[in-house]
Design an enzyme around this catalytic site. Sequence first.
Site, short mmCIF file in Angstrom:
data_model
loop_
_atom_site.label_atom_id
_atom_site.label_comp_id
_atom_site.label_asym_id
_atom_site.label_seq_id
_atom_site.Cartn_x
_atom_site.Cartn_y
_atom_site.Cartn_z
N GLY A 238 0.84 -1.20 0.00
CA GLY A 238 0.00 0.00 0.00
C GLY A 238 0.86 1.24 0.00
O GLY A 238 1.99 1.23 -0.50
N SER A 239 0.34 2.30 0.61
CA SER A 239 1.03 3.59 0.55
C SER A 239 2.21 3.65 1.51
O SER A 239 2.28 2.88 2.48
CB SER A 239 0.05 4.71 0.91
OG SER A 239 -0.34 4.55 2.26
N GLY A 243 2.68 2.10 5.35
CA GLY A 243 3.87 1.33 5.73
C GLY A 243 4.64 1.97 6.86
O GLY A 243 5.20 1.29 7.73
N GLU A 260 5.76 -3.49 0.82
CA GLU A 260 5.79 -3.20 -0.62
C GLU A 260 4.95 -1.95 -0.78
O GLU A 260 3.73 -2.01 -0.86
CB GLU A 260 5.21 -4.41 -1.37
CG GLU A 260 5.74 -4.53 -2.78
CD GLU A 260 4.87 -3.77 -3.73
OE1 GLU A 260 5.24 -2.60 -4.02
OE2 GLU A 260 3.84 -4.28 -4.15
N CYS A 294 1.49 0.13 -8.59
CA CYS A 294 2.65 0.67 -7.88
C CYS A 294 3.84 0.74 -8.81
O CYS A 294 4.77 1.50 -8.58
CB CYS A 294 2.94 -0.12 -6.61
SG CYS A 294 3.17 -1.83 -6.93
C1 UN1 Z 1 1.15 -3.47 -7.49
O1 UN1 Z 1 0.82 -2.53 -8.21
O2 UN1 Z 1 0.94 -3.45 -6.26
O3 UN1 Z 1 4.52 -5.53 -11.99
C2 UN1 Z 1 1.74 -4.72 -8.00
C3 UN1 Z 1 3.33 -5.27 -12.03
C4 UN1 Z 1 2.36 -6.27 -11.42
C5 UN1 Z 1 2.25 -6.11 -9.96
C6 UN1 Z 1 2.02 -4.72 -9.48
N1 UN1 Z 1 2.82 -7.61 -11.73
O4 UN1 Z 1 2.88 -4.25 -12.52
#
Ligand code: UN1
Length: 506
Positions: A238-239, A243, A260, A294
């Site tokens: 998440g953000s 975290g 993450e 992300c």
């Molecule tokens: C995410 O956005 O939390 O590499 C994960 C990627 C995807 C996973 C993203 N397999 O864009």
Amino acid sequence: MTLPTTDALRRRALDILTRLDVTPEQGDDLHARSPITGEHLFGLRAATPAEADEAIAAAHEAFLSWRTVPAPRRGEVVRRLGELLREHKNDLADLVTIEAGKIRSEALGEVQEMIDICEFAVGLSRQLYGRTIASERPGHRLSETWHPLGVVGVISAFNFPAAVWAWNTAVALVCGDTVVWKPSELTPLTSLACDRLLAAATGQSGVPRDVHRLLLGERAIGERLADDRRVALVSATGSVRMGSQVGPRVAARFGRSLLELGGNNAAVVTASADLDLAAPAIVFAAAGTAGQRCTTLRRLIVHADIADALIDRLTTAYGKLPIGDPFDDTTLVGPLISEQAHDAMRQALSAAQSEGGTVLAGGGRRLADAAPAARYAEPAIVRIDGQSGIVRQETFAPILYVQTYRTLNEAIALNNDVPQGLSSSIFTRDLREAERFQAADGSDCGIVNVNIGTSGAEIGGAFGGEKETGGGRESGSDSWRAYMRRTTSTVNYSDQLTLAQNVSFL
Ligand code: UN1
């Protein structure tokens, strides 16, 4: 473009839930909604603090026996989950589209990522290798064994409402851990469906149901997972803000966390780049998933000599992006998740303008009349020199900031000069540039790509990043080690007592 009505979406969601044998508990605590119309689908009941406590206790109890089941046997339940995911791929993808607004091919891709990680984890269940290490003492053997860790608390975000759970859960289960999952409050139906499929897999494999528990709820549930000593590992996606709260709370009780968090991913486009390849890769990475990965490409660092040519191609492509109903096969950009996400996008665009940036494409709102409560945004390209305040932040929306450079050192410095360190890429035909970008003094990110964009990683690699991204690694490679504890054993099979480091005693 016409959009489905909220009634049609509600019926579609209910049909899927019925087919999957999910009966959501109605209530007023949480709202299942769809960003396609921005409207409410159902009210749901959240877990009470007592229920959260009971779920953690049950998962902990289940761990005590699950940890002794041989790993290849544990893999069988994950194999069954993978089969069920194949069988229900369309239904689960439809729920992802309904709740997260992903276009069909990306929603199907998300479920494919789940199937892939199940297969990976099944193989892994026979490969949880330790090492044997040469002992310095005669007649001694030194070895490592990996053991199950405990209950894993999984906190996941709306944008990968199913796959991130699967990365964690498939690996945790083969590692002999049990899982308590707190999904995003924005995607409760998808999580109910995932939980149900896993329950079916456990039932059919004769595995205790409590190896996995779902807790629907808001922040308080996440805090409970962070604070409870029975939760050995908290894996949170998440953000950075989330975290920075979860990490220290888990650390305060000496628990482990796997974080993450945000990305602020850049692509360097060098003068030798193949623009026929770079342009579509950039458009997918920056505008795909409506900028809500992300790994979304947020910064483009282009060699000054080719900047105009590349920007031309990008603005032309952005002008033609089909925006709208994610169920329509011709759509490439679906809705933003919420009004707040759209507000954040608008504020970032106006901050960029006041910091000297120029909007070259997009930024407007679409379908406001057809769906007043939804937020369909045109992906934007902003030309801005230097990495001002707003460029250093992750805005979870499709904004691509473009700046130019002259030397590769300058480009690498710009790539690294943000607080986040998730993903990066370079487009070049020059081997030296490609290797330098991947070298120790190159990109400082967890993911460093060449001639592909920043997003769309395969599950086989370790996924995660440095700095404010949190340092955790999930998914493939040896990420499984985060889900296990290591024992180091020294066995003396001689009849002599020999002390290490030549110490003599008695
Ligand atoms: C995410 O956005 O939390 O590499 C994960 C990627 C995807 C996973 C993203 N397999 O864009």
